[in-house]
Design an enzyme around this catalytic site. Structure first.
Site, mmCIF file in Angstrom:
data_model
loop_
_atom_site.group_PDB
_atom_site.id
_atom_site.type_symbol
_atom_site.label_atom_id
_atom_site.label_comp_id
_atom_site.label_asym_id
_atom_site.label_seq_id
_atom_site.Cartn_x
_atom_site.Cartn_y
_atom_site.Cartn_z
ATOM 1 N N ILE A 151 0.839 -1.203 0.000
ATOM 2 C CA ILE A 151 0.000 0.000 0.000
ATOM 3 C C ILE A 151 0.871 1.248 0.000
ATOM 4 O O ILE A 151 0.570 2.237 -0.681
ATOM 5 C CB ILE A 151 -0.957 -0.002 1.204
ATOM 6 N N LEU A 173 12.707 -2.839 4.847
ATOM 7 C CA LEU A 173 12.749 -3.912 3.840
ATOM 8 C C LEU A 173 12.395 -5.282 4.420
ATOM 9 O O LEU A 173 12.739 -6.305 3.857
ATOM 10 C CB LEU A 173 14.109 -3.957 3.137
ATOM 11 N N PHE A 190 2.677 3.608 7.554
ATOM 12 C CA PHE A 190 2.314 2.259 7.111
ATOM 13 C C PHE A 190 3.113 1.181 7.830
ATOM 14 O O PHE A 190 2.698 0.021 7.821
ATOM 15 C CB PHE A 190 2.597 2.090 5.611
ATOM 16 N N SER A 224 -7.178 -0.415 10.282
ATOM 17 C CA SER A 224 -7.757 -1.610 9.671
ATOM 18 C C SER A 224 -9.188 -1.814 10.144
ATOM 19 O O SER A 224 -9.553 -1.442 11.269
ATOM 20 C CB SER A 224 -6.912 -2.827 10.064
ATOM 21 N N TYR A 238 -3.163 -8.682 15.800
ATOM 22 C CA TYR A 238 -2.978 -7.664 14.757
ATOM 23 C C TYR A 238 -4.027 -6.564 14.892
ATOM 24 O O TYR A 238 -3.706 -5.373 14.941
ATOM 25 C CB TYR A 238 -3.066 -8.308 13.374
ATOM 26 N N LYS A 255 -3.785 -2.359 16.041
ATOM 27 C CA LYS A 255 -4.364 -1.235 15.305
ATOM 28 C C LYS A 255 -5.267 -0.408 16.207
ATOM 29 O O LYS A 255 -5.227 0.830 16.193
ATOM 30 C CB LYS A 255 -5.134 -1.733 14.078
ATOM 31 N N TYR A 266 -8.787 0.510 6.729
ATOM 32 C CA TYR A 266 -8.856 -0.194 5.442
ATOM 33 C C TYR A 266 -9.705 -1.441 5.569
ATOM 34 O O TYR A 266 -9.688 -2.114 6.592
ATOM 35 C CB TYR A 266 -7.493 -0.706 4.975
ATOM 36 N N ASN A 286 -2.227 -13.200 2.404
ATOM 37 C CA ASN A 286 -3.441 -12.606 1.859
ATOM 38 C C ASN A 286 -3.934 -13.390 0.648
ATOM 39 O O ASN A 286 -3.162 -14.062 -0.043
ATOM 40 C CB ASN A 286 -3.199 -11.143 1.479
ATOM 41 N N LEU A 287 -5.221 -13.258 0.380
ATOM 42 C CA LEU A 287 -5.867 -14.071 -0.654
ATOM 43 C C LEU A 287 -5.308 -13.844 -2.053
ATOM 44 O O LEU A 287 -4.917 -14.798 -2.737
ATOM 45 C CB LEU A 287 -7.379 -13.790 -0.647
ATOM 46 N N PRO A 340 -7.740 -19.150 12.527
ATOM 47 C CA PRO A 340 -7.956 -18.459 13.802
ATOM 48 C C PRO A 340 -8.011 -16.945 13.606
ATOM 49 O O PRO A 340 -7.205 -16.370 12.881
ATOM 50 C CB PRO A 340 -6.729 -18.850 14.642
#
Length: 330
Positions: free
Chosen positions: A12, A33, A80, A124, A148, A152, A176, A198-199, A290
Site C-alpha cells: 500500500i 525492507l 504504514f 484496519s 494484529y 491497530k 482499510y 493474503n488471498l 484463527p
C-alpha cells in the site's frame, strides 16, 4: 507538502507514494525492507518520473528516526510500517505488539516535537472486532479477534490521546478493508516474502504455477456460499484515499473507513479471477483460520462526505491488475 512515509516500499505504501508524487508532493520514504524490496524504489521512479528520498531504517529505532527529522521539515506523516498478517499475529503476539506500537509511539512523539501538523495512520477494519456489517465509524469497537487488530486499535487510542494533549497534531485514522489489485502499469503490486498471508497474491501464485492450489479457510460461515465475505478495494483507490485524507482540512482526530461498501466472498473472487483472466484456480476447502470473522464490509458515507473520496474501480479491475502484475514478475 513534504511527507514522510513509513513503510513506503510496501504494497500500500508504494502505491500511495506514487499518488503523492502525482499530486506534486515531496516524499521521504523510510522502510526496513522486512516485507518489501529495494527494487520498488526504482519502479516508483519509472512510474512517476520522480525519485523520492529513501532511508533504510526501522521505525522502532527512535534515534535513526530522529536523525531523519533533523534533516527535513515535514508537513505530514503517513504511517504504514507495521506487521500485518492476522494468522501470524496469533502465533507471534509479542513481536506484533512491540513492532506496531513502538513504531507508532516513536512517530507520534517526533510529530509532536517537530510540530508536524498532519498524521495519517494505516489502520484496519479489524478494529471493529466481530461486529455486524456494514461497519461505520461511530460504532463502538468490540473486542478484537486477533493481536494484529488489537495493535491497530491500540495505535488508534495512542494517536487519539496524543492529539487531545497536543492540539497542533491532527490525525486521520484510515480503517482499510481488503486491498487487492496492483498498479495498472504492472510495475508495482503485492510481493509477499514467503508464503502469502493474503488471498490475492496466493491466487496469482497458483495461477502462475508457483503453488499447487489455494486453501480456502472455511465454507461453513453464514454467507452466500459459506466462505468469508470481505470488502475488497483496489489498492490504487486506497492510495488515492490517503492523498484525499492528507489534503483534507481535518482538525483533531477522525476515523474514516476506506472500502467500496460491497462484500464479495472468497469463491466469488476466485470465479471473477478465472473469468477475467481465463485461468482455472484449483482450490481446497480447509478449516477456518484463527481470528477470522464471517463478514466484513464498510459503510463509506463518511469518506465521501469528509474526504470527497470514493472507490471507483471494481472487482474485475482488481483481479485483472493483480494478474498483470504477477505475470510480469520474474
Amino acid at each position: 507538502m513534504r511527507i514522510l512515509v513509513s513503510g513506503g516500499l510496501g504494497f500500500i505504501g508504494s502505491h500511495t507514494v506514487v499518488e503523492l508524487l502525482n499530486h506534486k508532493h515531496e516524499v521521504v520514504i523510510i522502510d526496513n525492507l522486512y516485507n518489501s524490496q529495494i527494487s520498488t524504489l526504482h519502479k516508483i521512479e519509472r512510474i512517476s518520473g520522480k525519485k523520492p528520498a529513501f532511508y533504510e531504517l526501522d521505525a522502532t529505532d527512535y534515534e535513526a528516526l530522529e536523525n531523519v527529522f533533523q534533516s527535513y521539515d515535514f508537513d505530514g506523516i503517513i504511517h504504514f510500517a507495521g506487521y500485518k498478517a492476522v494468522g501470524e499475529s496469533v502465533r507471534k503476539p509479542l513481536e506484533y505488539y512491540y513492532n506496531n506500537l513502538v513504531s507508532t509511539i516513536n512517530l507520534a512523539k517526533l510529530a509532536v516535537i517537530n510540530q508536524v501538523p498532519k498524521f495519517i495512520f494505516s489502520s484496519s477494519a479489524t478494529v471493529y472486532g466481530d461486529g455486524t456489517s456494514p461497519f461505520n465509524e461511530s460504532m463502538p469497537l468490540l473486542e478484537r479477534t486477533n493481536p494484529y487488530g488489537e495493535t491497530k486499535a491500540m495505535s488508534e487510542r495512542i494517536l487519539t490521546d496524543a492529539t487531545k494533549a497536543n492540539p497542533g497534531l491532527n490525525v486521520v485514522l484510515l480503517r482499510y478493508f481488503n486491498p487487492i489489485g496492483a498498479h495498472p502499469s504492472g510495475l508495482i503490486g503485492e510481493v509477499p516474502n514467503g508464503i502469502p498471508n493474503n488471498l490475492m497474491p496466493y491466487v496469482t501464485q497458483v495461477a502462475k504455477g508457483l503453488r499447487e492450489k489455494l486453501n480456502v479457510f472455511g465454507n461453513d460461515y453464514d454467507t452466500i456460499d459459506g466462505t468469508g465475505v470481505r470488502d475488497y478495494i483496489h489498492v490504487v483507490d486506497l492510495a488515492q484515499g490517503h492523498v484525499a485524507a492528507l489534503e483534507a482540512n481535518i482538525s483533531g482526530v477522525e476515523a474514516v473507513n476506506l472500502g467500496t461498501g460491497k462484500g464479495t466472498s472468497v469463491l466469488e473472487i476466485i470465479q471473477a479471477f478465472e473469468q477475467e483472466n481465463n485461468i482455472k484456480i484449483p482450490y481446497e476447502i480447509v478449516s477456518r483460520r484463527p481470528g477470522d470473522i464471517a463478514v466484513s464490509y464498510a459503510d463509506t458515507t463518511k469518506a465521501k462526505n469528509l474526504l470527497q473520496w470514493e472507490a471507483k474501480l471494481n472487482i474485475k479491475d482488481m483481479v485483472r491488475d493483480a494478474w498483470h502484475f504477477e505475470s510480469n514478475l520474474k
